[in-house]
Design a protein around this motif. Structure first.
Motif, short mmCIF file in Angstrom:
data_model
loop_
_atom_site.label_atom_id
_atom_site.label_comp_id
_atom_site.label_asym_id
_atom_site.label_seq_id
_atom_site.Cartn_x
_atom_site.Cartn_y
_atom_site.Cartn_z
N VAL A 495 13.60 4.31 5.86
CA VAL A 495 12.93 3.41 5.11
C VAL A 495 12.13 4.11 3.93
N LEU A 496 12.90 3.75 2.66
CA LEU A 496 12.27 4.60 1.55
C LEU A 496 11.25 3.84 0.80
N SER A 497 10.16 4.49 0.74
CA SER A 497 8.69 4.00 0.27
C SER A 497 8.57 4.86 -1.03
N GLY A 498 7.88 4.32 -1.99
CA GLY A 498 7.39 4.83 -3.19
C GLY A 498 7.15 3.72 -4.38
N HIS A 499 8.09 2.72 -4.30
CA HIS A 499 7.75 1.65 -5.26
C HIS A 499 6.48 1.03 -5.10
N GLU A 500 5.89 0.48 -6.20
CA GLU A 500 4.72 -0.24 -6.05
C GLU A 500 4.70 -1.75 -6.59
N GLY A 501 6.25 -2.20 -6.51
CA GLY A 501 6.36 -3.53 -6.79
C GLY A 501 7.58 -4.19 -6.19
#
Length: 924
Positions: A495-501
């Motif tokens: 699961v790739l996280s990092g975006h804020e929208g």
């Protein structure tokens, strides 16, 4: 790159509203689709949309008896006279009012239009050139309410008109003495259809409440008498008769249209009608109104459609029920029967469904249905033969680009589909949906073989598959995460996280395992799939990112943002290489209820979908507008703007509002104009339970939701409010010579062929660039000399020859001959063409598409022949064994049977070898 793309076909919608028509040969159905008309060829299994459009949705279509002309009338009353032979508009006309139906007379000399409470008869356009194609002959008054239907007698002497005032009116097409008009009553609801009997004035009238009245006339069609002219017409006729009498010798009896002058007793007799019988259709509930009907006069077959989706087949005049079937739960809007009476076409506007039913064998000839709601996304297969679309209705449909038909529909999703894509092999479709699943569908077995889910429920907004087809990724709309799965195991890898929208777009690099993700947080992130899925780069934008796509060679990245800009990036160095300002090119229209002008409204519009061309030199962009823009990437200029629709029945089409719709009480668009119509809402009185108060009519807004270039580069497709529009290069109408001078003529080419100078003839034919001449020069080459001539061709002409061969595979029957040409060219010039692989990629994919289609067809045929021969051999062995058991002493007969079996096995082996060789040749 050529950019003269023209409208080619409309897929995804097969019927909207209006009447269906069969062509005169009975093999094709003409169906109105929005403001266009589509012809479905049932014999050749192909659909084709005419390259013309009206300004509003099509209301009715009238077809001439010879099938050459058609009159297309839209909701505003504007008409187009169309030639179905050359597929072009011959004349424009406006009927000054809403037209309900139109019908040509059987002799093709006149046609009648019902408009309001009147019927108007026009002279049909002739075969000669005329200043005005539509000349009004007569206007018929009589009904007190709107007229609904028309039918003619076989001899074109009379016609009948039905009305909503529950009456049926018979009018004479000429000035008959004993029939001016005749009004028939007896119904308690609006007339839906009325039909004359064959070679008779007897007729049937059908009302909306399901009642059928049979009317008998006491006068045959031959008993109609012309009315004697009066006034100046009589004086002119009398003068002509006196001149004829002076010229001719002897006395003769005065005739009118070949009949003797009627006696005084005959003049007194007027045409009279009497009702023979009244029948009622079986109804189920109050909502089962009769909505459409058609009658075939030769076989006496009556077809009626109802609001519940049921249709009946009756034999008249005995009213015997032949068949009854339910085809859907929506109302049947239109019914048509072909000339032979075998096929019946049904149109359901609520579902956008078109059915052709063969009633004798009780089987479907055609069953097509578009997306119930708007399409959201599309994708081309790698060979360009198929298009997959996903809609808000949760359906995934696969369309054949050659036939234009949908051949499989997947309904596993329970909510709207947000993204679709093919794997590199072209046999697997991956889709994402708002129902929280990503599904993989197999095009071999037509099944959902993988379902990918997230640990907690989330809505997926986009999907992407890498070039190997092993990694599937989808972006979440609510959790701002990117999920990565394995295609083989179906397990969640990371699961790739990092975006804020919310994630708005995903795209894999075609050449590397790098994933680009666009988000509303004004960034585009590049993820390396091999390096533990870590962020490689972060591209900072000036506004929210709406779409992202890689160039086919993976060396450039294009991003569409909310401020109507398209920015181009170098993914290796994370540097911006250019930008395009597209706000002025969108030119969005003004909605009917907008308080601001279209110019200010365009500030909030942006491109929502991007697509690179096959050669990577240009980019297509579309969004909340009726325009699709084609930009040159290097020069950053607008090359062409395509207008997808001119249909004013859609919202946001006009730049300025009509001031006549603005009153002191507000906008007239707030009032539902369709109240009381047959397919509109009906507001009931208090206490009445009939009618659906939840149904409302609205004007859908024009928008482009997805764009894709074909891998062959010859066409591109767009999903819009109107459906799936395909634009292609019309090379047949384009003269494009190459290095032409005065010494090159068709005569010189043919002279070189006679002297057997084949290379020079082919080069001159390509410089003229006429398809028929190139085909003549190529097919004159003996197959044994193809290798020598291929080796002598310059490199520039090799690419042109490959393009010609790719297009020839679509239409030519000389399959083996063109395969030899293709094989020799690729074997001899392959190493030289590798340096220009990027530019030649569309041509090679176009070539592969044609060869793959023939491979599939021939492989099926060879397999069928092989299985048939194996079955025949097994049967012959069984019979030989049985004969041996019954007569064991006949050794000669046994030997002859064994010899026959051996020879059959040898022939089967040879056939299999020939088949394998053919497949190998096609694959090479």
């Amino acid at each position: 790159m050529k950019f003269a793309y023209r409208f080619s076909n409309l897929l995804g919608t097969v019927y909207r509203r209006g009447n269906l028509n069969f062509t005169c040969d009975g093999n094709s159905v003409i169906s109105p689709v929005g403001n266009r008309v589509t012809v479905f060829d049932l014999k050749n299994n192909k659909s084709d949309t005419l390259p013309l459009a009206t300004r509003f949705n099509v209301k009715c279509v009238g077809l001439s008896p010879d099938g050459r002309l058609a009159i297309i009338v839209d909701e505003g009353g504007a008409a187009l006279l169309v030639s179905l032979v050359c597929r072009s508009v011959l004349h424009h006309f406006h009927f000054k009012g809403s037209v309900h139906s139109i019908s040509f007379s059987p002799d093709g000399r006149k046609f009648v239009v019902t408009k309001g409470h009147i019927a108007q008869m026009y002279h049909a356009p002739g075969k000669k050139r005329e200043f005005n194609a539509f000349v009004l002959d007569k206007t018929y008054f009589g009904p007190y309410d709107e007229t609904t239907c028309i039918d003619w007698t076989d001899d074109s002497r009379c016609f009948v008109v039905g009305s909503k005032d529950m009456s049926t009116w018979v009018f004479g097409a000429e000035r008959w003495d004993n029939l001016i008009y005749y009004a028939l009553g007896g119904h308690k609801d609006a007339i839906v259809a009325c039909f004359f009997e064959s070679s008779s004035l007897d007729l049937y009238s059908i009302s909306q409440d399901g009642a059928l009245c049979v009317w008998q006339c006491d006068t045959p069609p031959e008993g109609l008498r012309l009315k004697a002219p009066t006034g100046w017409r009589a004086d002119l006729l009398q003068k002509d008769q006196e001149e004829e009498e002076l010229e001719e010798a002897g006395e003769r009896e005065t005739t009118v249209q070949g009949k003797a002058m009627p006696t005084e007793e005959e003049r007194k007799g007027k045409v009279k009608y009497s009702r023979l019988a009244k029948y009622f259709f079986n109804k189920e509930g109050d909502f089962n109104n009769l909505t459409a009907a058609a009658y075939h006069k030769k076989v006496h077959l009556l077809v009626t459609g109802f609001a519940s989706g049921i249709f009946h087949l009756h034999e008249l005049p005995e009213f015997n029920l032949i068949h009854s079937l339910s085809i859907s739960d929506q109302r049947i809007s239109s019914v048509a029967i072909n000339s032979s009476g075998d096929w019946i076409a049904f149109g359901c506007s609520g579902l956008g469904q078109l059915l052709v039913w063969e009633w004798q064998s009780e089987s479907y000839v055609l069953k097509q249905q578009g997306h119930f709601n708007s399409m959201v996304s599309l994708a081309y297969s790698p060979d360009g033969q198929y298009i997959v679309t996903g809609g808000d209705d949760g359906k995934v449909k696969v369309w054949n680009t050659l036939s234009g038909f949908c051949f499989i529909t997947f309904t596993e999703h329970s909510s709207g589909v947000t993204g679709v894509t093919f794997t590199a092999t072209g046999y697997v479709i991956v889709t994402s949906s708002l129902d929280g699943t990503v599904r993989a569908f197999d095009l071999h077995r037509y099944r959902n073989f993988r379902t990918f889910t997230s640990p907690r429920p989330t809505q997926f907004s986009c999907v992407a598959v890498d070039s190997s087809g092993e990694i599937v990724s989808a972006g979440a709309q609510d959790s701002f995460e990117i999920f990565v799965w394995s295609m083989q195991t179906g397990r969640l890898l990371d699961v790739l996280s990092g975006h804020e929208g919310p994630i708005s777009g995903l795209c894999f690099n075609p050449m590397k395992s790098i994933l680009a993700s666009a988000s509303w947080d004004k960034t585009v992130r590049l993820w390396d799939m091999f390096d533990s899925w870590r962020t490689k780069e972060t591209l900072t934008l000036t506004s929210d990112a709406l779409a992202v796509t890689f160039r086919p060679d993976g060396a450039e990245l294009a991003v569409a943002t909310l401020n109507s800009q398209i920015t181009f990036w170098d993914p290796e160095n994370a540097m911006q290489t250019g930008s395009i300002e597209g706000r002025h090119d969108l030119k969005s229209g003004r909605k009917e209820l907008d308080k601001i002008t279209a110019k200010h409204s365009a500030k909030g519009k942006a491109f929502t979908t991007l697509c690179y061309s096959a050669d990577g030199q240009s980019v297509l962009a579309g969004g909340m507008s009726k325009f699709v823009c084609l930009y040159h990437v290097r020069e950053q200029i607008l090359m062409k703007r395509f207008e997808l629709s001119c249909n004013l029945s859609l919202d946001a089409m006009e730049e300025f509002l009509n001031r006549r719709k603005m009153t002191e009480f507000g906008n007239l668009a707030l009032i539902d104009q369709d109240t009381g119509e047959e397919d509109g809402i009906a507001i009931p009185l208090p206490g009445v339970r009939k009618g659906d108060m939840s149904s409302r009519h609205f004007k859908p807004e024009i928008r482009v939701t997805s764009l894709r270039f074909s891998p062959t580069g010859r066409c591109w497709a767009a999903t819009s409010t109107e459906g799936l529009l395909i634009f292609s290069l019309d090379a047949q109408m384009l003269f494009d010579p190459y290095e032409l001078d005065t010494s090159i003529t068709p005569g010189r080419v043919r002279e070189a062929l006679r002297q057997q100078e084949f290379t020079r003839a082919i080069l001159m034919a390509f410089r003229l660039n006429e398809r028929t001449l190139i085909q003549e020069a190529l097919e004159a080459v003996p197959w044994a000399e193809i290798e020598v001539i291929s080796a002598s061709l310059p490199e520039l002409y090799v690419e042109k020859l490959l393009e010609f061969l790719a297009s020839s595979f679509e239409v030519s029957r000389h399959l083996e001959f063109y395969l030899i040409w293709t094989q020799k060219l690729l074997m001899l010039h392959g190493p030289k063409l590798k340096s220009r692989a990027g530019q030649l990629l569309p041509t090679v994919q176009f070539l592969q598409k044609g060869i793959q289609r023939h491979l599939d067809d021939v492989a099926k045929l060879c397999d069928w022949n092989r299985y048939s021969i194996q079955y025949a051999l097994a049967v012959s062995r069984q019979r030989g064994t049985k004969r041996t058991r019954e007569a064991p002493g006949l050794e000669d007969a046994e030997m002859s049977d064994e010899d026959t079996e051996t020879s059959d096995e040898d022939s089967l082996h040879l056939l299999g070898g020939a088949e394998d060789r053919g497949e190998d040749m096609m694959l090479t």
